[in-house]
Design an enzyme around this catalytic site. Structure first.
Site, PDB file in Angstrom:
ATOM      1  N   ARG A 147       0.855  -1.181   0.000  1.00  0.00           N
ATOM      2  CA  ARG A 147       0.000   0.000   0.000  1.00  0.00           C
ATOM      3  C   ARG A 147       0.895   1.236   0.000  1.00  0.00           C
ATOM      4  O   ARG A 147       1.829   1.327   0.796  1.00  0.00           O
ATOM      5  CB  ARG A 147      -0.890  -0.004   1.247  1.00  0.00           C
ATOM      6  CG  ARG A 147      -1.934   1.078   1.239  1.00  0.00           C
ATOM      7  CD  ARG A 147      -2.700   1.136   2.545  1.00  0.00           C
ATOM      8  NE  ARG A 147      -2.075   2.063   3.477  1.00  0.00           N
ATOM      9  CZ  ARG A 147      -2.673   2.576   4.545  1.00  0.00           C
ATOM     10  NH1 ARG A 147      -3.918   2.224   4.843  1.00  0.00           N
ATOM     11  NH2 ARG A 147      -2.055   3.417   5.337  1.00  0.00           N
ATOM     12  N   TYR A 159      -3.277  11.504   5.995  1.00  0.00           N
ATOM     13  CA  TYR A 159      -3.505  10.158   6.525  1.00  0.00           C
ATOM     14  C   TYR A 159      -2.455   9.172   5.987  1.00  0.00           C
ATOM     15  O   TYR A 159      -2.188   9.142   4.788  1.00  0.00           O
ATOM     16  CB  TYR A 159      -4.908   9.634   6.147  1.00  0.00           C
ATOM     17  CG  TYR A 159      -4.968   8.144   6.338  1.00  0.00           C
ATOM     18  CD1 TYR A 159      -5.103   7.605   7.605  1.00  0.00           C
ATOM     19  CD2 TYR A 159      -4.762   7.275   5.265  1.00  0.00           C
ATOM     20  CE1 TYR A 159      -5.045   6.244   7.797  1.00  0.00           C
ATOM     21  CE2 TYR A 159      -4.710   5.911   5.447  1.00  0.00           C
ATOM     22  CZ  TYR A 159      -4.857   5.402   6.720  1.00  0.00           C
ATOM     23  OH  TYR A 159      -4.777   4.056   6.913  1.00  0.00           O
ATOM     24  N   ASP A 210      -5.044   3.933  -0.131  1.00  0.00           N
ATOM     25  CA  ASP A 210      -6.185   4.183   0.763  1.00  0.00           C
ATOM     26  C   ASP A 210      -6.550   5.667   0.717  1.00  0.00           C
ATOM     27  O   ASP A 210      -5.750   6.524   1.114  1.00  0.00           O
ATOM     28  CB  ASP A 210      -5.779   3.775   2.188  1.00  0.00           C
ATOM     29  CG  ASP A 210      -6.950   3.766   3.158  1.00  0.00           C
ATOM     30  OD1 ASP A 210      -8.035   4.266   2.793  1.00  0.00           O
ATOM     31  OD2 ASP A 210      -6.766   3.249   4.272  1.00  0.00           O
ATOM     32  N   HIS A 212      -9.096   6.858   2.369  1.00  0.00           N
ATOM     33  CA  HIS A 212      -9.591   7.116   3.736  1.00  0.00           C
ATOM     34  C   HIS A 212     -10.815   8.025   3.753  1.00  0.00           C
ATOM     35  O   HIS A 212     -10.879   9.009   4.494  1.00  0.00           O
ATOM     36  CB  HIS A 212      -8.459   7.660   4.626  1.00  0.00           C
ATOM     37  CG  HIS A 212      -8.488   7.071   6.004  1.00  0.00           C
ATOM     38  ND1 HIS A 212      -9.034   7.727   7.088  1.00  0.00           N
ATOM     39  CD2 HIS A 212      -8.060   5.885   6.464  1.00  0.00           C
ATOM     40  CE1 HIS A 212      -8.928   6.963   8.161  1.00  0.00           C
ATOM     41  NE2 HIS A 212      -8.347   5.824   7.819  1.00  0.00           N
ATOM     42  N   GLU A 236      -8.883   2.096  -1.980  1.00  0.00           N
ATOM     43  CA  GLU A 236      -9.630   1.780  -0.746  1.00  0.00           C
ATOM     44  C   GLU A 236     -10.417   2.979  -0.231  1.00  0.00           C
ATOM     45  O   GLU A 236      -9.924   4.106  -0.260  1.00  0.00           O
ATOM     46  CB  GLU A 236      -8.593   1.346   0.290  1.00  0.00           C
ATOM     47  CG  GLU A 236      -9.143   1.075   1.672  1.00  0.00           C
ATOM     48  CD  GLU A 236      -8.048   0.523   2.577  1.00  0.00           C
ATOM     49  OE1 GLU A 236      -7.122  -0.157   2.072  1.00  0.00           O
ATOM     50  OE2 GLU A 236      -8.109   0.780   3.786  1.00  0.00           O
ATOM     51  N   GLU A 262     -13.645  -1.417   6.238  1.00  0.00           N
ATOM     52  CA  GLU A 262     -13.038  -1.521   7.573  1.00  0.00           C
ATOM     53  C   GLU A 262     -13.943  -0.978   8.678  1.00  0.00           C
ATOM     54  O   GLU A 262     -13.787  -1.365   9.830  1.00  0.00           O
ATOM     55  CB  GLU A 262     -11.661  -0.847   7.605  1.00  0.00           C
ATOM     56  CG  GLU A 262     -11.687   0.649   7.392  1.00  0.00           C
ATOM     57  CD  GLU A 262     -10.289   1.251   7.266  1.00  0.00           C
ATOM     58  OE1 GLU A 262      -9.449   0.646   6.592  1.00  0.00           O
ATOM     59  OE2 GLU A 262     -10.053   2.315   7.858  1.00  0.00           O
ATOM     60  N   ARG A 283     -13.561  -5.320   3.016  1.00  0.00           N
ATOM     61  CA  ARG A 283     -12.469  -5.248   3.984  1.00  0.00           C
ATOM     62  C   ARG A 283     -12.928  -5.338   5.432  1.00  0.00           C
ATOM     63  O   ARG A 283     -12.249  -4.898   6.352  1.00  0.00           O
ATOM     64  CB  ARG A 283     -11.652  -3.972   3.761  1.00  0.00           C
ATOM     65  CG  ARG A 283     -11.039  -3.887   2.362  1.00  0.00           C
ATOM     66  CD  ARG A 283      -9.996  -2.789   2.255  1.00  0.00           C
ATOM     67  NE  ARG A 283      -8.922  -3.001   3.192  1.00  0.00           N
ATOM     68  CZ  ARG A 283      -8.771  -2.360   4.343  1.00  0.00           C
ATOM     69  NH1 ARG A 283      -9.627  -1.435   4.713  1.00  0.00           N
ATOM     70  NH2 ARG A 283      -7.760  -2.644   5.131  1.00  0.00           N
ATOM     71  N   GLU A 339      -4.429  -7.236   5.119  1.00  0.00           N
ATOM     72  CA  GLU A 339      -3.548  -6.141   5.548  1.00  0.00           C
ATOM     73  C   GLU A 339      -2.701  -6.605   6.733  1.00  0.00           C
ATOM     74  O   GLU A 339      -3.185  -7.315   7.614  1.00  0.00           O
ATOM     75  CB  GLU A 339      -4.403  -4.933   5.967  1.00  0.00           C
ATOM     76  CG  GLU A 339      -3.592  -3.719   6.384  1.00  0.00           C
ATOM     77  CD  GLU A 339      -4.474  -2.543   6.792  1.00  0.00           C
ATOM     78  OE1 GLU A 339      -5.638  -2.762   7.184  1.00  0.00           O
ATOM     79  OE2 GLU A 339      -3.980  -1.397   6.732  1.00  0.00           O
ATOM     80  N   TRP A 402     -12.203  12.195   8.207  1.00  0.00           N
ATOM     81  CA  TRP A 402     -10.760  11.952   8.403  1.00  0.00           C
ATOM     82  C   TRP A 402     -10.359  10.658   7.749  1.00  0.00           C
ATOM     83  O   TRP A 402     -11.085   9.686   7.751  1.00  0.00           O
ATOM     84  CB  TRP A 402     -10.406  11.886   9.897  1.00  0.00           C
ATOM     85  CG  TRP A 402      -8.967  11.471  10.059  1.00  0.00           C
ATOM     86  CD1 TRP A 402      -7.860  12.230   9.798  1.00  0.00           C
ATOM     87  CD2 TRP A 402      -8.481  10.188  10.465  1.00  0.00           C
ATOM     88  NE1 TRP A 402      -6.716  11.492  10.018  1.00  0.00           N
ATOM     89  CE2 TRP A 402      -7.065  10.235  10.418  1.00  0.00           C
ATOM     90  CE3 TRP A 402      -9.113   8.993  10.842  1.00  0.00           C
ATOM     91  CZ2 TRP A 402      -6.262   9.131  10.746  1.00  0.00           C
ATOM     92  CZ3 TRP A 402      -8.319   7.904  11.169  1.00  0.00           C
ATOM     93  CH2 TRP A 402      -6.901   7.989  11.131  1.00  0.00           C
TER      94      TRP A 402
HETATM   95  C1  GCO Z   1      -6.243   0.891   7.276  1.00  0.00           C
HETATM   96  C2  GCO Z   1      -7.049   1.863   8.052  1.00  0.00           C
HETATM   97  C3  GCO Z   1      -6.464   2.295   9.358  1.00  0.00           C
HETATM   98  C4  GCO Z   1      -7.507   3.114  10.142  1.00  0.00           C
HETATM   99  C5  GCO Z   1      -7.423   2.760  11.580  1.00  0.00           C
HETATM  100  C6  GCO Z   1      -8.466   3.484  12.390  1.00  0.00           C
HETATM  101  O1  GCO Z   1      -6.552   0.744   6.114  1.00  0.00           O
HETATM  102  O2  GCO Z   1      -5.367   0.283   7.851  1.00  0.00           O
HETATM  103  O3  GCO Z   1      -7.555   2.876   7.264  1.00  0.00           O
HETATM  104  O4  GCO Z   1      -5.244   2.949   9.218  1.00  0.00           O
HETATM  105  O5  GCO Z   1      -7.305   4.459   9.961  1.00  0.00           O
HETATM  106  O6  GCO Z   1      -7.534   1.387  11.734  1.00  0.00           O
HETATM  107  O7  GCO Z   1      -8.505   3.000  13.690  1.00  0.00           O
HETATM  108 MG    MG Z   2      -8.084   1.908   5.408  1.00  0.00          MG
END
Ligand code: GCO
Ligand code: MG
Length: 402
Positions: A147, A159, A210, A212, A236, A262, A283, A339, A402
């Site tokens: 990633r 992020y 990602d 995010h 992602e 996630e 995910r 991951e 975020w």
């Molecule tokens: C990822 C996630 C994490 C989240 C985190 C929040 O893809 O690993 O986006 O980095 O930000 O798990 O608690």
């Molecule tokens: Mg993520």
């Protein structure tokens, strides 16, 4: 056989983790991860006040019935706190069932469907030049998928970037830190960086990114399209996923594969995404999606619709969750990727485990059960520390995802 005790253990070996340990009258014990990053104590209270009293005296072999009892019996179904608590119970009961049967949990799930679990690591750096050696480090260690997260000129923090090494830990302050976000700067920079990465590493390394949750569907469609020449394995969380239908628009515009899940807790968060084939990877993970029992249900639905797994495995999911995820990853027919962010050494010590990384694969432990435990004496040496995830604001001060 009856459950005689269930204890909730909170520890902070580098970061906070919540663990449920269930003990039977025969002295067999099982563990389940109950960590919900930034909201840990809500799950502790839910378990201690509302779930543990229901477990005492129950038959630990009745995993499905216990799951249904806790899900339907709460009346207020779903939600991250409820589903994390249910996951912890479910995971611990699978651990116990494996120990009683004398088999690793993946054998109870149908046995291995592959030789190892392909994992992806996190390479990140502020600039494209600094990124190349970071990615090369993963390739040298045998990773087949990486990633890639990059800094954005003009933004002071982004992020996934800024923490060199393996463990990126965003929940780093008692109260949320504030970051500033600019979508136009981001959409301009990311394709440039991926062009450089592809040029450097050639066509075969699997690359992921990602977003995010920061874009709108049409912005995500544009990003997906601009990344098509670089053949990502997945993009992602391009948009927040409360609106499952939002993915339809992205899908209509780009062949870049999409991954999401996630923050999902149940199959109801993704049933439209899966059945309409709006995504390529789901995910969701053991700890936040109701345990092995419910995640298996999500993956089975996904299998019918050409969607593969890609479970979340950040460091805020404990080694107990990772162990459980690996058993499921090994057994399901539609595994995609897992991951993997290694935990800091002190967390590995608190959670002794038998899974191991080799040549780009993780392998679950062959010992009966999940093959992971918690050293409670050691755990007690790391008291809970309040820690919050950051928030994001646009340059004009508007609160953003975020
Ligand atoms: C990822 C996630 C994490 C989240 C985190 C929040 O893809 O690993 O986006 O980095 O930000 O798990 O608690
Ligand atoms: Mg993520």
């Amino acid at each position: 056989m009856r459950i005689v005790e269930a204890r909730v253990i909170v520890t902070c070996p580098g970061r906070n983790f919540v663990t449920l340990k269930i003990v039977t009258e025969d002295g067999v014990s099982g563990v389940g991860d109950a960590t919900l990053n930034g909201r840990e104590l809500a799950v502790v209270a839910y378990l201690e006040e509302h779930v543990v009293p229901l477990l005492i005296g129950r038959d630990p072999a009745r995993i499905e019935d216990t799951w249904q009892y806790l899900y339907k019996g709460s009346y207020w179904r779903r939600g991250p706190v409820t589903m994390t608590a249910i996951a912890a119970v479910d995971t611990a009961l699978w651990d116990i069932k494996g120990k009683v049967a004398g088999l690793p949990v993946y054998q109870l799930l149908g046995g291995r469907s592959r030789e190892g679990v392909t994992v992806y690591g996190h390479a990140n750096a502020a600039t494209a030049e600094e990124l190349m050696p970071e990615i090369a480090r993963f390739v040298a260690r045998g990773y087949r998928a990486v990633r890639v997260q990059t800094g954005i000129p003009g933004l002071s923090s982004v992020y996934g970037v800024g923490h060199k090494g393996d463990s990126y830990e965003p929940a780093n302050a008692a109260l949320p830190e504030e970051a500033v976000w600019d979508t136009a700067l981001y959409l301009d920079q990311v394709p440039r960086v991926f062009a450089d990465v592809r040029a450097e590493f050639g066509p075969h390394l699997r690359l992921l990114h990602d977003v995010h949750h920061r874009l709108t569907p049409i912005e995500a469609a544009r990003l997906g399209r601009s990344l098509e020449p670089f053949a990502l394995t997945w993009l992602e969380d391009p948009v927040p996923a409360e609106l499952q239908d939002g993915f339809r628009l992205i899908r209509q515009h780009t062949t870049t594969p999409l991954a999401v899940g996630e923050v999902f807790n149940t199959v109801w968060d993704c049933h439209e995404l899966i059945t309409s084939q709006l995504i390529d990877y789901v995910r969701a993970t053991v700890v936040h999606a109701g345990g092995i029992t419910h995640l298996r249900r999500i993956f089975d639905l996904a299998a019918l619709h050409h969607v593969r797994s890609g479970s979340h495995g950040a460091t805020d999911l404990s080694p107990v969750c990772m162990a459980a995820a690996l058993h499921l990853d090994l057994a399901i027919p539609n595994f995609g990727l897992q991951e993997y962010m290694p935990h800091p050494p002190e967390a590995d010590e608190v959670f002794p485990h038998g899974y191991h990384f080799e040549d780009g694969y993780l392998h679950p432990s062959e010992t009966p059960g999940l093959g992971v435990d918690i050293d409670e004496e050691l755990a007690a040496r790391y008291p809970y520390r309040p820690a919050s995830l950051p928030v994001n604001r646009l340059t004009d001060g508007t609160l953003h995802s975020w």
